[in-house]
Design an enzyme around this catalytic site. Sequence first.
Site: not given
Length: 773
Positions: A7, A10, A448, A659, A663
């Site tokens: 399953c 597991c 930003d 971006d 940053d």
Amino acid sequence: DVEGMTCNNCARHVTEAIQSVPGVLSAGVALAAGRASVRWSPAAAPDAARLVEAIKQAGFVARPATATTNRESLPRANWHLNLWLGGLVVAGLMLGEWLFGLGMVRWFQWLSFALASGVQTFCGAQFYRGAWRQLRVGSSNMDTLVALGSTTAFGYSTWALFVGGGGHLYFMEASAIITLISIGHWIEVRVSQRASSALQALLQLSPQTARRLERRLPTRPDELIRKGTPSFLAAAQEEEMEIPVSELKIGDRVALRPGDRVPVDGLVIEGNSAVDEAMLTGESVPVDKSAKAELYAGTVNLNGRLLMRVTATGEATALAHIIAAVQRAQTSRAGIQRIGDRVSNVFVPVVVAVAIAAGLWWGIAPESARHAHAWLAQFLWLAHPPTGAAAGFIIAAAVLIVACPCAMGLATPAAIMASANVAARMGILIRDGVALEKAGKITAVVFDKTGTLTEGRPRVVADQKYPIELSATLKSFNIEALAASLASHSNHPLSVAVAEISSARLRLEDFREFPGRGVNALFATETDGRHFFQLGSLRWLGEEKVGLETTETFAEAWMNKGASVIGFAVDNRVVAVFALQDTLKPTTAQALDCLRCDYQRDGYRIYVVSGDSSKTVHAIAGQLDIPIAHVFAEVRPEQKAELVKQLQAQGECVAFVGDGINDAPALTQADLGIAVSRASDVAREAADMVLLQSDIEAVPKALALARATLRTIKQNLFWAFFYNAVGVPLAAMGFMSPVLCAAAMGVSDLMVIGNALRLNRRKFVFARPRRDG
């Protein structure tokens, strides 16, 4: 190759075992295929024997898969055997007992024993093997409960048959337990495969072959002599050779015809076409490609022939990084999962103890047990339990079967897998389950400005022309063409913006650039001699003795709006001035409106931070209706992280959207870092989430998806606990037969997975909310 998984629980244990080995970056386990795919760090590559040993310690059997391995998976083959053999036996026994009333007939009991023995031996073998492997390492799982429950019913019935004790025998129930649970696991595997459909689609994106350009030399030297060819190289002709993608190397040239998928990452060196990048970025609009444009593996060349140069192959491509990110997210763990893990670790021993206690109670003190059953029966409309000595064994089997740690173990992984699948389709990469959990708790979003809210490059937003007497030659050109011709020689962002206002180009001489101030050049004509062109800041033009009195009104008005103003002069007379500004992305205002209305009633609190001047940042904030108190300008990159820390100190759970280039400190400091980038930036993996499209419209979608995922996880955990809290006592009190318990156990697993798959059907629509709330 991993054997013994029955399953998804597991598969999760195998994944955790592999990830515990030092040097492993990620692991993905395909339950249906019985195979684990492992990615590790080249600097600390683990020995394959260590991986096998780690899986063995988790109670499973593993061996390294070879390149030639191509076998039908063991789990899938066993499920088919269980479905056919077990289904036929159970159906036959049910007909005999329920329709023809043969349950107490001696010959039918012996036939039931023979048929049930086959089910126990062949269909139950994997459950017994799984329980034994777990027992050897001092652990237990669902296989343990299934093996104990089925064996209890079968063992008691076998004993009663051989000693001739009479009464009802439970061979049909013993066979039904294994069959129903096998059906549940088979459906579970099939349904779970849907949760990774986006990942499977990504894996199928890369083509198997590519058309590499190769030089072919004439094989006969007399051909060179006859043609007068001085060298073999000159006589060589380029041909398209179809080769496996695995043979491509960096620097190779590859031809792409219309309809071809791009095999690896590269740069266009010849041709023009439109490329469909929807599967990578989520953007449905094709992207125009020409010389020097980037191409990504898996995208589709639509309508033109392209020639590309290979820049990345194999796992260095953007597609490979995206696949790895989705795999890592789908196999990761969230902090909330620890609740289910702690319960699951002690659940099986507790259930075994309850089963033994219930069996002894009904076997030794049946009167007391029936009295308790009768008292509870007045509140419930359920069947009476079996009586006599059989009650203890059958009720113990029912308790063992109804218990379902799988549902608790699947509560979090199923939701995370489905969520990562949905996010990948929307062009959002999620680092792991912890990122999803954190995203569901965000209260404030810090953006930003440059490159995130705005395009990241200036554009001409306004201009003012001044009537001056120009020569006849210059009058034949418009002012935009003159200014763009001069600006096209410079790479300065302001010059690039001016160069875009016209495609016409004049031939200029003696070009000179003055960094930070401007550019000039000479334009020679046949009729009226040379003309001196200047383009630059108004201060520099003033220093160059260009009259600027007429420009003051225009310049002041646009500078107050945060724009940069530059002038264009011809022969020391100002001809035009241009206002340049970094413009908002098309969907920025709508995305922020969604965020304001999206989180409970008050919405997310939105902040803007930038290193630009105060006028520029406040002008952008004004267009977006962001309060002045939430705007921070002239902030250095390292100070952005301090700003995030201050908001966190005020009790905010902060998401930082940037971006991903300068940053990084803020993305790391924030509770949730979101990088807005293109597919080429995926290799950085600089944030908790990476948006593969450049617009921020995916930010409200990502946060909404995260909240929905967290809500789904909590629902799954609640229903898993509720199921066991109700099912185990009812089975112990004799209100649920083993067959009903087996069916209920399978339904509980499917309920958890089905609830998680609702995330696939949910529409995270990006639309402008109504202003009236």
